[in-house]
Design a protein around this motif. Structure first.
Motif, PDB file in Angstrom:
ATOM      1  N   LEU A 366       8.517   5.009  -0.320  1.00 17.25           N
ATOM      2  CA  LEU A 366       7.593   5.887   0.401  1.00 17.25           C
ATOM      3  C   LEU A 366       6.859   6.820  -0.557  1.00 17.25           C
ATOM      4  O   LEU A 366       5.638   7.041  -0.427  1.00 17.25           O
ATOM      5  CB  LEU A 366       8.366   6.697   1.449  1.00 17.25           C
ATOM      6  N   LEU A 367       7.576   7.374  -1.523  1.00 16.31           N
ATOM      7  CA  LEU A 367       6.939   8.260  -2.503  1.00 16.31           C
ATOM      8  C   LEU A 367       5.928   7.501  -3.350  1.00 16.31           C
ATOM      9  O   LEU A 367       4.887   8.051  -3.740  1.00 16.31           O
ATOM     10  CB  LEU A 367       8.011   8.907  -3.384  1.00 16.31           C
ATOM     11  N   THR A 368       6.211   6.258  -3.630  1.00 15.18           N
ATOM     12  CA  THR A 368       5.251   5.435  -4.377  1.00 15.18           C
ATOM     13  C   THR A 368       3.953   5.294  -3.587  1.00 15.18           C
ATOM     14  O   THR A 368       2.853   5.457  -4.134  1.00 15.18           O
ATOM     15  CB  THR A 368       5.845   4.041  -4.660  1.00 15.18           C
ATOM     16  N   ARG A 369       4.077   5.011  -2.306  1.00 15.39           N
ATOM     17  CA  ARG A 369       2.888   4.857  -1.473  1.00 15.39           C
ATOM     18  C   ARG A 369       2.118   6.166  -1.331  1.00 15.39           C
ATOM     19  O   ARG A 369       0.896   6.154  -1.123  1.00 15.39           O
ATOM     20  CB  ARG A 369       3.290   4.332  -0.086  1.00 15.39           C
ATOM     21  N   LEU A 370       2.820   7.285  -1.457  1.00 14.70           N
ATOM     22  CA  LEU A 370       2.158   8.592  -1.363  1.00 14.70           C
ATOM     23  C   LEU A 370       1.589   9.051  -2.697  1.00 14.70           C
ATOM     24  O   LEU A 370       1.007  10.134  -2.788  1.00 14.70           O
ATOM     25  CB  LEU A 370       3.148   9.637  -0.826  1.00 14.70           C
ATOM     26  N   GLY A 371       1.791   8.248  -3.741  1.00 16.56           N
ATOM     27  CA  GLY A 371       1.252   8.592  -5.054  1.00 16.56           C
ATOM     28  C   GLY A 371       2.098   9.578  -5.830  1.00 16.56           C
ATOM     29  O   GLY A 371       1.657  10.076  -6.879  1.00 16.56           O
ATOM     30  N   ARG A 372       3.291   9.856  -5.399  1.00 16.80           N
ATOM     31  CA  ARG A 372       4.177  10.812  -6.088  1.00 16.80           C
ATOM     32  C   ARG A 372       5.073  10.021  -7.051  1.00 16.80           C
ATOM     33  O   ARG A 372       6.259   9.865  -6.840  1.00 16.80           O
ATOM     34  CB  ARG A 372       4.969  11.606  -5.050  1.00 16.80           C
ATOM     35  N   ARG A 373       4.473   9.527  -8.091  1.00 18.51           N
ATOM     36  CA  ARG A 373       5.093   8.536  -8.962  1.00 18.51           C
ATOM     37  C   ARG A 373       6.339   9.045  -9.700  1.00 18.51           C
ATOM     38  O   ARG A 373       7.355   8.336  -9.743  1.00 18.51           O
ATOM     39  CB  ARG A 373       4.049   8.001  -9.946  1.00 18.51           C
TER      40      ARG A 373
END
Length: 404
Positions: A366-373
């Motif tokens: 989910l964090l990947t999809r939100l750009g919070r790499r």
């Protein structure tokens, strides 16, 4: 020999147990018959292998009972009972499924046993797997499996568990335990908790075979059909879940043309029987989710809103943190990752899946999809450290590395 034993062992052991009243004696007699078959069959193959095993096991049981003065009355019953066959040539109907096998399932899954003992006994006595096969499937040592089986038999004997079907009023209550054991066996085969294989199909297919037997014995129990539907629909994806080298293939990358269409049809038929019983239970709802996946031509075309509703219903009838986590995945696909992250963060705060790699896996996605790499990479690395399955761990580490 292996094929005949897998097919006939449950019936032979069940019949012997019913008439000797001794679970351990019945299995020992059946095993002695197998040992004798391995010696004699290569020289003189029997015309009726099942009848030969039944008659030989019966003789071995009689020999053992003769040595037990206290059981002479049972010997008289056993020696004359026509159900066991008086000679190796007696007819044995290979398609007959009777209540003995059902009773054997209920005994092997009795509540007095630990969950581990239930699984071991069911695979050993009902499915006919060897201790070595069970140990390999669950990645424990052979002595551990043998100890569980031995303790299980002793516990059953000490508790005076009768070899009989529970009364109708108790049967439905006890059926849940039988279904849960089959579910555990199938789940371990579907996604191994540890080791270097993602899928252990031989274990999963044994669970399916037992579920089919149970459905034939209890055709009016909706949840039996629900579990069978879930297993069939999930197993339908097995051919596409791994690459030739055994590495996992994610759902979005699977070639759905490789999904087993016959298994899907069998699963849908079982799901229809479950639904006809008047409302789906926990296994039926999970099967309905699997059916929604099976009906979609791609991940993008999947009816994720329906899956969210099904998980909400499942959460009401069988609430668990795993159900909530799966609902979060469906919400992410239907409504976006932000709404799903709220659900996952609530699970983190409640600490209801502590030590599991599942929560950081989903949170990392989910964090990947939100750009919070950076946060996503940390979650995926944590998931990899917690994951005991080498194949799953490799996928997690690869995804984490891609976020550098």
């Amino acid at each position: 020999m292996e094929a005949v034993w897998r097919i006939e062992s449950a019936r032979i052991v069940a019949a012997l147990t019913r008439f000797t009243g001794d679970f351990g004696l019945a299995e020992d007699a059946a095993q002695e018959a197998v040992a004798e078959a391995l010696v004699s069959w290569p020289r003189t193959p029997p015309a009726d292998p099942a009848g030969w095993l039944m008659a030989t096991a019966r003789r071995r049981a009689i020999d053992a009972i003769r040595r037990r003065a206290a059981l002479r009355d049972r010997y008289a019953v056993l020696a004359t009972d026509p159900a066991l066959g008086a000679a190796a040539g007696d007819d044995v109907d290979p398609d007959r499924i009777d209540d003995d096998v059902l009773a054997l399932m209920f005994v092997s899954c009795h509540p007095v046993l630990s969950p581990e003992a239930r699984v071991a006994l069911t695979l050993r006595v009902v499915a006919g797997l060897s201790s070595q096969e069970i140990a390999r499937a669950f990645l424990v040592s052979v002595p551990t499996v043998q100890a569980r089986i031995t303790r299980g038999k002793k516990t059953i004997a000490a508790a005076g568990v009768p070899f009989e079907l529970p009364p109708p009023a108790e049967r439905r209550e006890r059926l849940g335990g039988v279904l849960s054991v089959l579910y555990v066996i199938f789940t371990e085969g579907s996604t191994a908790t540890s080791g270097d294989r993602l899928v252990r199909p031989e274990v999963a297919y044994e669970a399916i075979r037992l579920a089919r037997t149970l459905a034939a014995l209890l055709p009016d129990e909706p949840e039996v059909h629900g579990l069978l539907a879930l297993c069939e629909l999930t197993a339908a994806r097995f051919p596409a879940r791994t690459a030739p080298d055994g590495s996992p293939v994610l759902l979005e990358d699977q070639d759905r043309r490789r999904w087993d269409v016959s298994a899907i049809h069998r699963g849908l038929a079982a799901l229809a029987k479950a639904a006809a019983g008047g409302g789906l239970g926990p296994y039926g709802l999970q099967a309905a989710i699997a059916a929604t996946h099976a009906a979609a031509p791609s991940v993008e075309a999947t009816d994720w809103s329906r899956i969210v509703v099904l998980y909400e219903a499942l959460g009401r009838v069988a609430p668990s943190p795993v159900v909530e986590l799966n609902r979060a995945v469906a919400v992410a696909m239907a409504s976006g990752p932000e709404a799903a992250l709220t659900i996952v963060d609530e699970l983190v705060v409640s600490d209801r899946l502590a030590g599991s790699h599942l929560v950081p896996t989903v949170r990392g996605e989910l964090l990947t999809r939100l750009g919070r790499r950076p946060e996503a990479r940390a979650e995926l690395e944590l998931a990899a450290r917690l994951c005991a399955n080498e194949r799953e761990r490799s996928v997690l580490l690869r995804k984490a590395a891609e976020l550098d």
